[in-house]
Scaffold this motif. Sequence first.
Motif, PDB file in Angstrom:
ATOM      1  N   UNK A  78      16.241  42.084  34.219  1.00  0.00           N
ATOM      2  CA  UNK A  78      17.167  42.013  35.363  1.00  0.00           C
ATOM      3  C   UNK A  78      17.452  40.555  35.738  1.00  0.00           C
ATOM      4  N   UNK A  79      16.414  39.714  35.740  1.00  0.00           N
ATOM      5  CA  UNK A  79      16.651  38.285  36.012  1.00  0.00           C
ATOM      6  C   UNK A  79      17.570  37.693  34.952  1.00  0.00           C
ATOM      7  N   UNK A  80      17.389  38.157  33.706  1.00  0.00           N
ATOM      8  CA  UNK A  80      18.221  37.652  32.613  1.00  0.00           C
ATOM      9  C   UNK A  80      19.698  37.918  32.865  1.00  0.00           C
ATOM     10  N   UNK A  81      20.015  39.074  33.451  1.00  0.00           N
ATOM     11  CA  UNK A  81      21.425  39.407  33.705  1.00  0.00           C
ATOM     12  C   UNK A  81      22.076  38.376  34.620  1.00  0.00           C
ATOM     13  N   UNK A  82      21.334  37.947  35.645  1.00  0.00           N
ATOM     14  CA  UNK A  82      21.885  36.934  36.558  1.00  0.00           C
ATOM     15  C   UNK A  82      22.103  35.604  35.836  1.00  0.00           C
ATOM     16  N   UNK A  83      21.131  35.224  34.990  1.00  0.00           N
ATOM     17  CA  UNK A  83      21.268  33.955  34.264  1.00  0.00           C
ATOM     18  C   UNK A  83      22.428  34.007  33.275  1.00  0.00           C
ATOM     19  N   UNK A  84      22.579  35.145  32.583  1.00  0.00           N
ATOM     20  CA  UNK A  84      23.730  35.304  31.682  1.00  0.00           C
ATOM     21  C   UNK A  84      25.040  35.192  32.467  1.00  0.00           C
ATOM     22  N   UNK A  85      25.064  35.818  33.637  1.00  0.00           N
ATOM     23  CA  UNK A  85      26.273  35.795  34.458  1.00  0.00           C
ATOM     24  C   UNK A  85      26.611  34.363  34.902  1.00  0.00           C
ATOM     25  N   UNK A  86      25.581  33.632  35.320  1.00  0.00           N
ATOM     26  CA  UNK A  86      25.792  32.228  35.709  1.00  0.00           C
ATOM     27  C   UNK A  86      26.333  31.427  34.527  1.00  0.00           C
ATOM     28  N   UNK A  87      25.757  31.635  33.344  1.00  0.00           N
ATOM     29  CA  UNK A  87      26.210  30.911  32.147  1.00  0.00           C
ATOM     30  C   UNK A  87      27.673  31.194  31.847  1.00  0.00           C
ATOM     31  N   UNK A  88      28.064  32.462  31.962  1.00  0.00           N
ATOM     32  CA  UNK A  88      29.464  32.812  31.661  1.00  0.00           C
ATOM     33  C   UNK A  88      30.418  32.229  32.708  1.00  0.00           C
ATOM     34  N   UNK A  89      30.020  32.242  33.968  1.00  0.00           N
ATOM     35  CA  UNK A  89      30.884  31.674  35.014  1.00  0.00           C
ATOM     36  C   UNK A  89      31.029  30.170  34.814  1.00  0.00           C
ATOM     37  N   UNK A  90      29.947  29.504  34.412  1.00  0.00           N
ATOM     38  CA  UNK A  90      30.037  28.067  34.128  1.00  0.00           C
ATOM     39  C   UNK A  90      31.027  27.811  32.991  1.00  0.00           C
ATOM     40  N   UNK A  91      30.987  28.644  31.955  1.00  0.00           N
ATOM     41  CA  UNK A  91      31.969  28.495  30.875  1.00  0.00           C
ATOM     42  C   UNK A  91      33.396  28.707  31.377  1.00  0.00           C
ATOM     43  N   UNK A  92      33.567  29.727  32.204  1.00  0.00           N
ATOM     44  CA  UNK A  92      34.911  30.019  32.725  1.00  0.00           C
ATOM     45  C   UNK A  92      35.422  28.894  33.623  1.00  0.00           C
ATOM     46  N   UNK A  93      34.530  28.264  34.358  1.00  0.00           N
ATOM     47  CA  UNK A  93      34.926  27.217  35.299  1.00  0.00           C
ATOM     48  C   UNK A  93      34.627  25.820  34.758  1.00  0.00           C
ATOM     49  N   UNK A  94      34.471  25.707  33.441  1.00  0.00           N
ATOM     50  CA  UNK A  94      34.005  24.441  32.869  1.00  0.00           C
ATOM     51  C   UNK A  94      35.001  23.300  33.076  1.00  0.00           C
ATOM     52  N   UNK A  95      36.295  23.602  33.013  1.00  0.00           N
ATOM     53  CA  UNK A  95      37.269  22.517  33.193  1.00  0.00           C
ATOM     54  C   UNK A  95      37.208  21.975  34.620  1.00  0.00           C
ATOM     55  N   UNK A  96      37.139  22.889  35.567  1.00  0.00           N
ATOM     56  CA  UNK A  96      37.024  22.510  36.977  1.00  0.00           C
ATOM     57  C   UNK A  96      35.759  21.671  37.209  1.00  0.00           C
ATOM     58  N   UNK A  97      34.628  22.131  36.675  1.00  0.00           N
ATOM     59  CA  UNK A  97      33.367  21.432  36.880  1.00  0.00           C
ATOM     60  C   UNK A  97      33.337  20.083  36.166  1.00  0.00           C
ATOM     61  N   UNK A  98      33.979  19.995  34.994  1.00  0.00           N
ATOM     62  CA  UNK A  98      34.020  18.727  34.261  1.00  0.00           C
ATOM     63  C   UNK A  98      34.810  17.677  35.022  1.00  0.00           C
ATOM     64  N   UNK A  99      35.948  18.072  35.568  1.00  0.00           N
ATOM     65  CA  UNK A  99      36.759  17.129  36.356  1.00  0.00           C
ATOM     66  C   UNK A  99      35.980  16.686  37.588  1.00  0.00           C
ATOM     67  N   UNK A 100      35.337  17.626  38.258  1.00  0.00           N
ATOM     68  CA  UNK A 100      34.544  17.311  39.446  1.00  0.00           C
ATOM     69  C   UNK A 100      33.435  16.311  39.101  1.00  0.00           C
TER      70      UNK A 100
END
Length: 472
Positions: A78-100
């Motif tokens: 169950x903890x793994x699901x949250x970490x996987x979800x965080x990883x995928x959101x970081x990938x989806x928002x990677x351009x935004x986070x890189x500029x920031x």
Amino acid sequence: MFEYAPAPESRSVVQIAPSYGLFIDGLFEEAKSTFKTVNPADEEVLAEVALAGPEDVDRAVAAARRAFETWSALPGSERAKYLFRIARIIQERSRELAVLESLDNGKPIKESRDVDLPLVAAHFFYYAGWADKLAYAGFGSDPKPLGVAGQVIPWNFPLLMLAWKIAPALAAGNTVVLKPAETTPLSALFFADVCRQAGLPPGVVNIVTGAGDTGRYLVEHPDVDKVAFTGSTEVGRQIARSVAGTGKRLTLELGGKAANIVFDDAPIDQAVEGIVNGIFFNQGHVCCAGSRLLVQESIAEELLDSLKRRMATLRVGDPLDKNTDVGAINSAAQLARITELSEIGSSEGAERWSPECSLPDRGFWFAPTIFTGVTQAHRIAREEIFGPVLSVLTFRTPDEAIEKANNTPYGLSAGIWSEKGSRILAVADKLRAGVVWANTFNKFDPTSPFGGYKESGYGREGGRHGLEAYLA
């Protein structure tokens, strides 16, 4: 040299709010005091950020303690699901986070986009995979989390250091109070939003922003079970003294003065690329930077000629320009330290050289610099400059290279350049460094442990070994 047209990355992908509070128990809360975070490339104020005091840290630690009961009781899958979800959101928002990250830190967009963000996501993916396999990590058949982890991270890789700290802590079942660096708080605050987007239970990750005092409140808090710090050796010593005798677990990843050793049979062009990457990547703001170049005497002249030609092609300027190789120095204070140590290098008799390059009028800038004629007595060969400054020393024999490489209070990393595998293995075996790269430099992978000897700290981050610090 080609003249490139500007190729700016748009700032419109990231929306920075005028002010940010503290992220405690799943909510953003105001603090009594604030401070400003600026863009080091032009000194523009990016946002006002909350300055956490002792009461704020108390609330964050209490929230983490409450959340620990339920978070640690979850099955690893169950903890793994949250970490996987965080990883995928970081990938989806990677351009935004890189500029920031480039705006707040000053590093070139091509580094934050192509190095930092992919590694951040990779660390969360990697530790998500460990969350339900802790019994097989080699730390006992039924390892338990420690409790509340207080984590203090530096300004050179703000989001990557966050991932190095938070991902293994959460995978092991701990909860976290994280303090980002004073000059680079924004990506950690955006990560708080990623946690909310991932549905992470409130209190599992808390983020308190502030300066050195905020970090001290966190480290010395009686209800923190584990302290993880990445930063200067000087502060690391203070932390080690403050937690001594308290029963808190401690890992320290501190400074470095790495030797990059080039033997006479090394491929020169490849070695030059490795030297440039080793010291000018991220403006030299890298604890494991190859800041001491040890080159075999017989090829020193040829290698330095080639290195200077390569340095003349480095583009210094706007971090958001995709053509930029060397961005802005992170702060006025860091620029002052780099400038002071470089002037000391000249006054002690070393020969200074920089390529011709025009630096912007505003912001914090330092041209890529090399010093030749350096001896081991020079301060620039002994002290961590943490900037784009390379000290060049020569050697004649492998034994001399090893002796000079190890003649430092630090022991974080080293590089070896040679076509002989036997020589690489023999020399690596004698180097007192936590990471030794062969015919490359600054290569990182979430599966590989990272850490140092001597004044470079103790404990390992990354890999299976990175879990040990968060398990009882």
